[in-house]
Design an enzyme around this catalytic site. Sequence first.
Site, short mmCIF file in Angstrom:
data_model
loop_
_atom_site.label_atom_id
_atom_site.label_comp_id
_atom_site.label_asym_id
_atom_site.label_seq_id
_atom_site.Cartn_x
_atom_site.Cartn_y
_atom_site.Cartn_z
N CYS A 100 2.58 -8.04 14.53
CA CYS A 100 3.87 -7.35 14.70
C CYS A 100 5.04 -8.32 14.60
O CYS A 100 6.18 -7.90 14.48
CB CYS A 100 3.98 -6.70 16.08
N LYS B 155 -3.52 -2.50 5.98
CA LYS B 155 -4.36 -3.47 5.27
C LYS B 155 -5.34 -4.12 6.23
O LYS B 155 -6.49 -4.34 5.90
CB LYS B 155 -3.45 -4.55 4.66
N CYS C 130 -3.14 -6.19 21.02
CA CYS C 130 -1.94 -5.41 20.72
C CYS C 130 -2.38 -3.98 20.39
O CYS C 130 -3.33 -3.78 19.64
CB CYS C 130 -1.25 -6.06 19.52
N CYS D 150 2.39 -10.98 19.45
CA CYS D 150 1.46 -10.48 18.43
C CYS D 150 1.98 -10.94 17.08
O CYS D 150 3.09 -10.56 16.67
CB CYS D 150 1.36 -8.95 18.46
N HIS E 196 0.86 -1.19 0.00
CA HIS E 196 0.00 0.00 0.00
C HIS E 196 0.89 1.24 0.00
O HIS E 196 2.13 1.13 0.00
CB HIS E 196 -1.00 -0.03 1.15
N1 MSP Z 1 9.17 -6.88 7.79
C1 MSP Z 1 9.22 -5.83 8.74
C2 MSP Z 1 10.51 -5.02 8.58
C3 MSP Z 1 11.76 -5.80 8.69
S1 MSP Z 1 13.17 -4.83 8.43
C4 MSP Z 1 14.44 -5.79 8.90
C5 MSP Z 1 8.01 -4.92 8.57
N2 MSP Z 1 7.41 -4.96 7.39
S2 MSP Z 1 6.10 -4.15 6.99
O1 MSP Z 1 5.85 -4.51 5.63
O2 MSP Z 1 5.06 -4.38 7.93
O3 MSP Z 1 6.39 -2.63 7.11
C6 MSP Z 1 7.56 -2.08 6.64
C7 MSP Z 1 7.53 -0.60 6.60
O4 MSP Z 1 6.46 -0.10 5.80
C8 MSP Z 1 7.33 0.18 7.91
O5 MSP Z 1 8.40 0.28 8.73
C9 MSP Z 1 7.13 1.53 7.32
O6 MSP Z 1 8.38 1.98 6.88
C10 MSP Z 1 6.24 1.22 6.14
N3 MSP Z 1 4.84 1.45 6.47
C11 MSP Z 1 3.84 0.53 6.63
N4 MSP Z 1 2.68 1.19 6.89
C12 MSP Z 1 2.90 2.52 6.89
C13 MSP Z 1 2.11 3.67 6.99
N5 MSP Z 1 0.81 3.63 7.19
N6 MSP Z 1 2.74 4.87 6.85
C14 MSP Z 1 4.07 4.99 6.58
N7 MSP Z 1 4.83 3.93 6.48
C15 MSP Z 1 4.30 2.69 6.70
O7 MSP Z 1 7.68 -4.20 9.49
#
Ligand code: MSP
Length: 526
Positions: A133, A309, A156, A130, A21
């Site tokens: 997370c 999501k 969470c 969780c 997204h």
């Molecule tokens: N897989 C872990 C990261 C491991 S790094 C060794 C993870 N993945 S994630 O897909 O859930 O999210 C990754 C990143 O997406 C978040 O840290 C952030 O940078 C970005 N974002 C996800 N949702 C977001 C928003 N709503 N707004 C801004 N950034 C966001 O966590």
Amino acid sequence: MAAADSFYIATPIFYVNDVPHIGHAYTEVASDVLARWHRQRGDDTWLLTGTDEHGEKILRTAVANGTSPKQWVDKLVAESWQPLLSTIDIANDDFIRTTDERHEATVRAFLQKLYDDGYIYAGEYSGYYCVGCEEYKQDDDLLTATDGEYKGQLVCKIHGRPVEVLKEKNYFFRMSQFQQQLLDLYEQRPDFVQPQSVRNEIVSFVSRGLEDLSISRSSFDWGIKLPWDESHVVYVWFDALLNYISATGYGTDDANFARRWPAVHLIGKDIARFHAVIWPAMLMAAGVEVPRTVFGHGWLLVNGEKMSKTKLTGIQPTQITDVFGSDAFRYYFMRAVALGQDGSFSWEDISARYQAELANGFGNLASRVVAMINRYFDGELPAAGALEPADAVIVETVKQAAVDADAAILRFAPHDALTAIWTIVERLNGYITEQEPWVLAKDAAKRERLATVLNTAAEGLRALAVLLSPVMPQSTTKLWTALGQDGRVAEQDLTTAGEWGQLAPGTRVNALEALFPRVETIEGAA
Ligand code: MSP
């Protein structure tokens, strides 16, 4: 230690339980803009991104979709995550997947080293987890739901979903040993964690005391097996964090690792603890230098909540790029949201900025100037005569904007860089209005003045093309070609972009199509 001009920036690696997204795209764009800027100022730059493919969350998603986890991740990576990079024009140098053999081998070697050196021991974990997370939770990470489908249950705070009670034999990493070393690090290097708000949160978290970290799971097997006990897989975060060094040759290509490491981590603030606490502690245990910086950016909010999501507020990047194009996507998020703060996305806001700043501001300026050189000088860039005070203001604006923009990027403030660069757009538009080249063109005696005005405006556009290229690679490429310039705009030196007089008089300019065409319908805007 890497050379002073080395700039290695890494995005988080993304969970492939679902499609991307705009929150994910936001992290990618911010990292890419910083990387492109550094590349264009001549730094030895490397941009790494990739996917986080192990763990319980992905396993459960795959099972729920009736496939094996490997089939699931292969499909999502090929059909959604890699295509995202071209949708938003990311010029990454590498793409790491945690299922790559190069990564798995490094994880095994790193763990074995920590185990051999006494940093890992067997114990029993009992507590909350969780899956959203992929994190072990403390009491203050949880709350009791007061309404909704989970009413009365412990959920969470981030996902709003019930946590699970875990009681497993696990292996633990002696993270508690590193509490003082971490506090010393934050103290000695105040810029290690940025911005200040995230730094404060991290310092107070570590000051409250660190526990050892459970780093293995035995209730499922979708992960990397521990080399000394194959009945356990590595905890997904311990596995994932190592991507930053497995991709750059830790233990396999010493020269490359020395050239790249340490990295700048640009991540969402939601995962700052992993990057600013667990990750440096892991590196300290292994005797590896800690990262250069951990910068936690804010969240994109929809209706005041972090877009996600799970909460069905996710917007796909293509919904926006299909309407406005990738340059506008990149520009909008870099300009409208201060990196480090939360920002709200709205269709109204992006439409308004597209129209005012890109179409009417920058795009129209470029088209008018190029069209006037074509019309009044048969497409040949005229030489400037003596400069008047109004011209000198433009010269000074360009010089100052280039200096300010560079300084802003170096302090992780692309929004400020764009504000600085936009002073050129605004002053040049005002200049054209005041100088009225179309009036000068009617008077043969004002031919030299007309030449000076159009030469000045063209020089301003040249600087804009170079300075905006890291943010808007496509439109600046078109502008560069229209200005009759050789080579790729993305390869032009940013450190000299503010210097005046780089266009050779006599250069043939080419026609320029509208850089930001009218947008007729806005999908999803309703
Ligand atoms: N897989 C872990 C990261 C491991 S790094 C060794 C993870 N993945 S994630 O897909 O859930 O999210 C990754 C990143 O997406 C978040 O840290 C952030 O940078 C970005 N974002 C996800 N949702 C977001 C928003 N709503 N707004 C801004 N950034 C966001 O966590």
